[in-house]
Design a protein around this motif. Sequence first.
Motif, PDB file in Angstrom:
ATOM      1  N   VAL A   1     -22.119  34.242 -12.128  1.00 59.42           N
ATOM      2  CA  VAL A   1     -21.442  34.405 -10.840  1.00 59.42           C
ATOM      3  C   VAL A   1     -20.106  35.096 -11.084  1.00 59.42           C
ATOM      4  CG1 VAL A   1     -20.455  33.230  -8.836  1.00 59.42           C
ATOM      5  CG2 VAL A   1     -22.524  32.322  -9.914  1.00 59.42           C
ATOM      6  N   VAL A   2     -19.890  36.209 -10.395  1.00 58.77           N
ATOM      7  CA  VAL A   2     -18.625  36.943 -10.483  1.00 58.77           C
ATOM      8  C   VAL A   2     -17.968  36.866  -9.106  1.00 58.77           C
ATOM      9  CG1 VAL A   2     -17.526  39.178 -10.884  1.00 58.77           C
ATOM     10  CG2 VAL A   2     -19.482  38.478 -12.288  1.00 58.77           C
ATOM     11  N   THR A   3     -16.691  36.446  -9.086  1.00 60.43           N
ATOM     12  CA  THR A   3     -15.985  36.226  -7.827  1.00 60.43           C
ATOM     13  C   THR A   3     -14.689  37.022  -7.792  1.00 60.43           C
ATOM     14  OG1 THR A   3     -16.851  33.966  -7.847  1.00 60.43           O
ATOM     15  CG2 THR A   3     -15.105  34.438  -6.275  1.00 60.43           C
ATOM     16  N   TRP A   4     -14.439  37.643  -6.647  1.00 56.70           N
ATOM     17  CA  TRP A   4     -13.190  38.359  -6.392  1.00 56.70           C
ATOM     18  C   TRP A   4     -12.574  37.797  -5.118  1.00 56.70           C
ATOM     19  CZ3 TRP A   4     -10.741  42.383  -8.984  1.00 56.70           C
ATOM     20  CH2 TRP A   4     -11.428  42.894 -10.087  1.00 56.70           C
ATOM     21  N   ALA A   5     -11.257  37.641  -5.111  1.00 59.61           N
ATOM     22  CA  ALA A   5     -10.517  37.269  -3.905  1.00 59.61           C
ATOM     23  C   ALA A   5      -9.677  38.478  -3.499  1.00 59.61           C
ATOM     24  CB  ALA A   5      -9.638  36.064  -4.156  1.00 59.61           C
ATOM     25  N   ILE A   6      -9.810  38.864  -2.246  1.00 59.00           N
ATOM     26  CA  ILE A   6      -9.053  39.999  -1.709  1.00 59.00           C
ATOM     27  C   ILE A   6      -7.963  39.435  -0.808  1.00 59.00           C
ATOM     28  CG2 ILE A   6      -9.153  42.131  -0.372  1.00 59.00           C
ATOM     29  CD1 ILE A   6     -12.217  42.174  -1.027  1.00 59.00           C
ATOM     30  N   GLY A   7      -6.712  39.642  -1.214  1.00 58.56           N
ATOM     31  CA  GLY A   7      -5.580  39.186  -0.420  1.00 58.56           C
ATOM     32  C   GLY A   7      -5.254  40.204   0.650  1.00 58.56           C
ATOM     33  N   LEU A   8      -5.212  39.745   1.905  1.00 57.16           N
ATOM     34  CA  LEU A   8      -4.953  40.625   3.052  1.00 57.16           C
ATOM     35  C   LEU A   8      -3.651  40.232   3.744  1.00 57.16           C
ATOM     36  CD1 LEU A   8      -8.539  40.477   4.601  1.00 57.16           C
ATOM     37  CD2 LEU A   8      -7.607  42.259   3.115  1.00 57.16           C
ATOM     38  N   ASP A   9      -3.124  41.140   4.555  1.00 56.07           N
ATOM     39  CA  ASP A   9      -1.904  40.850   5.304  1.00 56.07           C
ATOM     40  C   ASP A   9      -2.149  39.801   6.387  1.00 56.07           C
ATOM     41  OD1 ASP A   9      -3.440  42.491   6.942  1.00 56.07           O
ATOM     42  OD2 ASP A   9      -1.748  43.701   7.619  1.00 56.07           O
ATOM     43  N   ALA A  10      -3.373  39.714   6.902  1.00 56.08           N
ATOM     44  CA  ALA A  10      -3.757  38.752   7.937  1.00 56.08           C
ATOM     45  C   ALA A  10      -5.283  38.714   7.996  1.00 56.08           C
ATOM     46  CB  ALA A  10      -3.189  39.170   9.294  1.00 56.08           C
ATOM     47  N   LYS A  11      -5.822  37.704   8.637  1.00 60.76           N
ATOM     48  CA  LYS A  11      -7.269  37.619   8.795  1.00 60.76           C
ATOM     49  C   LYS A  11      -7.696  38.693   9.791  1.00 60.76           C
ATOM     50  CE  LYS A  11     -10.747  34.047   9.174  1.00 60.76           C
ATOM     51  NZ  LYS A  11     -10.958  32.610   9.413  1.00 60.76           N
ATOM     52  N   ARG A  12      -8.626  39.541   9.364  1.00 64.87           N
ATOM     53  CA  ARG A  12      -9.064  40.676  10.172  1.00 64.87           C
ATOM     54  C   ARG A  12     -10.582  40.775  10.136  1.00 64.87           C
ATOM     55  NH1 ARG A  12      -4.863  43.726  11.540  1.00 64.87           N
ATOM     56  NH2 ARG A  12      -2.931  43.459  10.396  1.00 64.87           N
ATOM     57  N   PRO A  13     -11.157  41.463  11.129  1.00 66.14           N
ATOM     58  CA  PRO A  13     -12.612  41.672  11.081  1.00 66.14           C
ATOM     59  C   PRO A  13     -12.969  42.505   9.849  1.00 66.14           C
ATOM     60  CG  PRO A  13     -11.662  42.506  13.149  1.00 66.14           C
ATOM     61  CD  PRO A  13     -10.529  42.069  12.278  1.00 66.14           C
ATOM     62  N   PHE A  14     -14.175  42.301   9.338  1.00 64.85           N
ATOM     63  CA  PHE A  14     -14.613  43.091   8.185  1.00 64.85           C
ATOM     64  C   PHE A  14     -16.096  43.414   8.330  1.00 64.85           C
ATOM     65  CE2 PHE A  14     -15.415  38.731   6.972  1.00 64.85           C
ATOM     66  CZ  PHE A  14     -16.615  38.776   6.296  1.00 64.85           C
ATOM     67  N   ARG A  15     -16.500  44.477   7.643  1.00 66.75           N
ATOM     68  CA  ARG A  15     -17.909  44.887   7.595  1.00 66.75           C
ATOM     69  C   ARG A  15     -18.305  45.022   6.141  1.00 66.75           C
ATOM     70  NH1 ARG A  15     -17.467  50.328  10.573  1.00 66.75           N
ATOM     71  NH2 ARG A  15     -15.957  50.280   8.951  1.00 66.75           N
ATOM     72  N   VAL A  16     -19.571  44.753   5.869  1.00 66.81           N
ATOM     73  CA  VAL A  16     -20.098  44.866   4.518  1.00 66.81           C
ATOM     74  C   VAL A  16     -21.329  45.757   4.567  1.00 66.81           C
ATOM     75  CG1 VAL A  16     -21.054  43.597   2.551  1.00 66.81           C
ATOM     76  CG2 VAL A  16     -19.297  42.538   3.977  1.00 66.81           C
ATOM     77  N   ARG A  17     -21.407  46.695   3.634  1.00 67.18           N
ATOM     78  CA  ARG A  17     -22.606  47.534   3.519  1.00 67.18           C
ATOM     79  C   ARG A  17     -22.831  47.846   2.054  1.00 67.18           C
ATOM     80  NH1 ARG A  17     -21.569  52.999   2.700  1.00 67.18           N
ATOM     81  NH2 ARG A  17     -19.408  53.584   3.008  1.00 67.18           N
ATOM     82  N   THR A  18     -24.036  48.242   1.747  1.00 69.19           N
ATOM     83  CA  THR A  18     -24.337  48.656   0.382  1.00 69.19           C
ATOM     84  C   THR A  18     -24.552  50.156   0.375  1.00 69.19           C
ATOM     85  OG1 THR A  18     -26.680  48.201   0.707  1.00 69.19           O
ATOM     86  CG2 THR A  18     -25.347  46.451  -0.276  1.00 69.19           C
ATOM     87  N   SER A  19     -24.189  50.755  -0.730  1.00 71.28           N
ATOM     88  CA  SER A  19     -24.377  52.190  -0.938  1.00 71.28           C
ATOM     89  C   SER A  19     -24.866  52.347  -2.370  1.00 71.28           C
ATOM     90  CB  SER A  19     -23.059  52.932  -0.718  1.00 71.28           C
ATOM     91  OG  SER A  19     -23.213  54.306  -1.001  1.00 71.28           O
ATOM     92  N   GLY A  20     -26.177  52.454  -2.527  1.00 69.10           N
ATOM     93  CA  GLY A  20     -26.737  52.482  -3.871  1.00 69.10           C
ATOM     94  C   GLY A  20     -26.491  51.142  -4.533  1.00 69.10           C
ATOM     95  N   SER A  21     -25.843  51.155  -5.679  1.00 70.45           N
ATOM     96  CA  SER A  21     -25.562  49.906  -6.378  1.00 70.45           C
ATOM     97  C   SER A  21     -24.171  49.362  -6.050  1.00 70.45           C
ATOM     98  CB  SER A  21     -25.684  50.124  -7.897  1.00 70.45           C
ATOM     99  OG  SER A  21     -24.706  51.059  -8.312  1.00 70.45           O
ATOM    100  N   GLN A  22     -23.489  49.974  -5.084  1.00 69.71           N
ATOM    101  CA  GLN A  22     -22.146  49.545  -4.727  1.00 69.71           C
ATOM    102  C   GLN A  22     -22.143  48.684  -3.470  1.00 69.71           C
ATOM    103  OE1 GLN A  22     -19.883  53.141  -4.231  1.00 69.71           O
ATOM    104  NE2 GLN A  22     -19.494  53.313  -6.411  1.00 69.71           N
ATOM    105  N   LEU A  23     -21.231  47.735  -3.426  1.00 71.83           N
ATOM    106  CA  LEU A  23     -20.982  46.931  -2.230  1.00 71.83           C
ATOM    107  C   LEU A  23     -19.669  47.443  -1.650  1.00 71.83           C
ATOM    108  CD1 LEU A  23     -21.914  44.388  -0.611  1.00 71.83           C
ATOM    109  CD2 LEU A  23     -20.175  43.155  -1.920  1.00 71.83           C
ATOM    110  N   VAL A  24     -19.678  47.791  -0.376  1.00 67.99           N
ATOM    111  CA  VAL A  24     -18.489  48.326   0.293  1.00 67.99           C
ATOM    112  C   VAL A  24     -18.042  47.327   1.356  1.00 67.99           C
ATOM    113  CG1 VAL A  24     -17.550  50.229   1.636  1.00 67.99           C
ATOM    114  CG2 VAL A  24     -19.294  50.680  -0.094  1.00 67.99           C
ATOM    115  N   VAL A  25     -16.799  46.848   1.240  1.00 63.69           N
ATOM    116  CA  VAL A  25     -16.226  45.937   2.214  1.00 63.69           C
ATOM    117  C   VAL A  25     -15.125  46.691   2.939  1.00 63.69           C
ATOM    118  CG1 VAL A  25     -15.037  43.737   2.578  1.00 63.69           C
ATOM    119  CG2 VAL A  25     -16.728  43.967   0.730  1.00 63.69           C
ATOM    120  N   SER A  26     -15.283  46.870   4.244  1.00 62.65           N
ATOM    121  CA  SER A  26     -14.280  47.558   5.072  1.00 62.65           C
ATOM    122  C   SER A  26     -13.542  46.515   5.892  1.00 62.65           C
ATOM    123  CB  SER A  26     -14.954  48.564   6.000  1.00 62.65           C
ATOM    124  OG  SER A  26     -15.686  49.509   5.265  1.00 62.65           O
TER     125      SER A  26
END
Length: 93
Positions: free
Chosen positions: A66-91
């Motif tokens: 299990v690999v975990t990342w925490a993304i620190g943001l300025d505030a809680k905001r809407p987000f989208r997740v999609r895959t592009s090939g072998s990449q995970l893209v979080v907007s």
Amino acid sequence: SYRVEYEPAARAKTQDASGRRLRIAGRAFLVVRFTATTTDGGPSRISGGGASHVREAVRTGAFEGVVTWAIGLDAKRPFRVRTSGSQLVVSVG
């Protein structure tokens, strides 16, 4: 597989397995957890580098597949997740 969700600061800023508290810039924390994977080492902390909402991303764990990342943001905001090939893209925003 993966999971992306907001977590409370106390949980998001805790290193997997050791329980050590980590410093992560931000006021809201989006946690990305990959299962059945490994990491090649690479960076464990990435600056937001001028991104609109991202303050920094910190790898908080790489333990038992299990690999975990925490993304620190300025505030809680809407987000989208999609895959592009072998990449995970979080907007965020």
